[in-house]
Write an enzyme that holds these catalytic residues in place. Structure first.
Site, short mmCIF file in Angstrom:
data_model
loop_
_atom_site.label_atom_id
_atom_site.label_comp_id
_atom_site.label_asym_id
_atom_site.label_seq_id
_atom_site.Cartn_x
_atom_site.Cartn_y
_atom_site.Cartn_z
N SER A 177 -4.84 -2.55 1.06
CA SER A 177 -5.42 -1.34 1.85
C SER A 177 -6.91 -1.55 0.69
O SER A 177 -6.33 -1.90 -0.16
CB SER A 177 -4.63 -0.06 1.31
OG SER A 177 -3.31 -0.24 1.93
N1 SAH Z 1 0.37 -0.31 -0.58
C1 SAH Z 1 0.48 -1.98 -0.10
C2 SAH Z 1 -0.08 -1.62 1.71
C3 SAH Z 1 0.11 -3.18 2.32
S1 SAH Z 1 0.02 -2.91 3.69
C4 SAH Z 1 -1.30 -2.25 -0.35
O1 SAH Z 1 -1.73 -1.92 -1.07
O2 SAH Z 1 -0.98 -3.58 -0.44
C5 SAH Z 1 2.48 -2.08 4.12
C6 SAH Z 1 3.24 -2.84 4.54
O3 SAH Z 1 4.50 -2.39 4.57
C7 SAH Z 1 3.49 -4.26 4.53
O4 SAH Z 1 3.89 -5.21 3.69
C8 SAH Z 1 4.44 -4.23 5.84
O5 SAH Z 1 5.09 -5.56 5.26
C9 SAH Z 1 5.16 -2.89 4.94
N2 SAH Z 1 5.94 -2.22 6.29
C10 SAH Z 1 5.96 -2.59 7.66
N3 SAH Z 1 6.51 -1.41 8.19
C11 SAH Z 1 7.62 -1.64 6.95
C12 SAH Z 1 8.97 -0.59 7.35
N4 SAH Z 1 9.59 -0.18 8.76
N5 SAH Z 1 9.77 -0.25 5.75
C13 SAH Z 1 9.17 -0.96 4.37
N6 SAH Z 1 7.77 -1.25 4.55
C14 SAH Z 1 7.15 -2.04 6.17
#
Ligand code: SAH
Length: 213
Positions: free
Chosen positions: A64
């Site tokens: 993010s």
């Molecule tokens: N906080 C992270 C954001 C990653 S993007 C950072 O700063 O790196 C969002 C993440 O949510 C992705 O890794 C994706 O795989 C995950 N995600 C999507 N749907 C999900 C679900 N149903 N349960 C858990 N994780 C999920």
């Protein structure tokens, strides 16, 4: 895994940008000043690590934008020892911010590749979340509820009921709600069935995926 004076200087500049954009929480700013974001990214993006931008990580996901991380973290109002649940571990950067704020962090990721990579990586930097879970964030984590706060770091087409019901009374859920564009939304639990809702403008996240785990 190097963190140089140059990186530290770039981080201070990033913090200055976040302050100009309106982030005020001193602890959140201190966490961003401290955490080596470049180490959470693929090597091809290292030079860009301290721009206020989202970047690709593994499995078609993104780390993010720092402003978004700071904005969500500020809304959570984490106090030391708070039990905090994160949905979407991804690179682990937001997880590290929560650790720096003194939270007991539980974080769920549905992409196995990212789950494995981040589970190995965070302890190398000295970050020890209480638990990283490979699973479906729509369900929350009933066995560890209630949580002082819950943060969702992917765009949710709707607000999953289990997340609301796993909040402590007084607890806060910060969740971007929407399909193509999301509205940052804060729910505060006031009673068993009573929630206050606040909205904070538009953000863009990768989608919170359903029915995959
Ligand atoms: N906080 C992270 C954001 C990653 S993007 C950072 O700063 O790196 C969002 C993440 O949510 C992705 O890794 C994706 O795989 C995950 N995600 C999507 N749907 C999900 C679900 N149903 N349960 C858990 N994780 C999920």
């Amino acid at each position: 895994m190097k963190d140089t004076f140059k990186h530290q200087g770039l981080r201070q500049k990033l913090v200055d940008v976040l302050v100009i954009k309106g982030i005020q929480d001193k602890q959140v700013l201190a966490a961003i000043r401290k955490i080596p974001r470049h180490l959470f990214m693929d090597s091809s993006f290292l030079d860009h690590a301290y721009q206020d931008k989202a970047f690709p990580i593994a499995a078609d996901q993104t780390i993010s934008q720092p402003y978004t991380v700071a904005f969500q973290s500020e809304l959570l109002q984490v106090k030391p020892s708070d039990k905090v649940l994160e949905i979407g571990t991804g690179s682990g950067y937001q997880t590290a911010v929560l650790c720096e704020l003194g939270a007991k962090v539980y974080s769920i990721e549905r992409q196995q590749e990212l789950f494995k990579k981040t589970s190995k990586f965070l302890p190398k930097l000295g970050y020890r979340p209480k638990k990283l879970i490979f699973g479906d964030g729509y369900k929350g984590l009933k066995e560890e509820a209630p949580f002082a706060s819950i943060i969702v770091t992917a765009g949710a087409p709707f607000v999953p009921k289990p997340l609301l019901s796993q909040l402590a009374i007084g607890g806060r859920l910060v969740i971007p709600v929407g399909n193509d564009v999301q509205t940052m939304t804060l729910f505060i639990r006031k009673g068993e069935k009573e929630f206050e809702k606040y909205e904070f403008g538009e953000f863009r996240f990768v989608p919170l995926l359903e029915d995959k785990n």
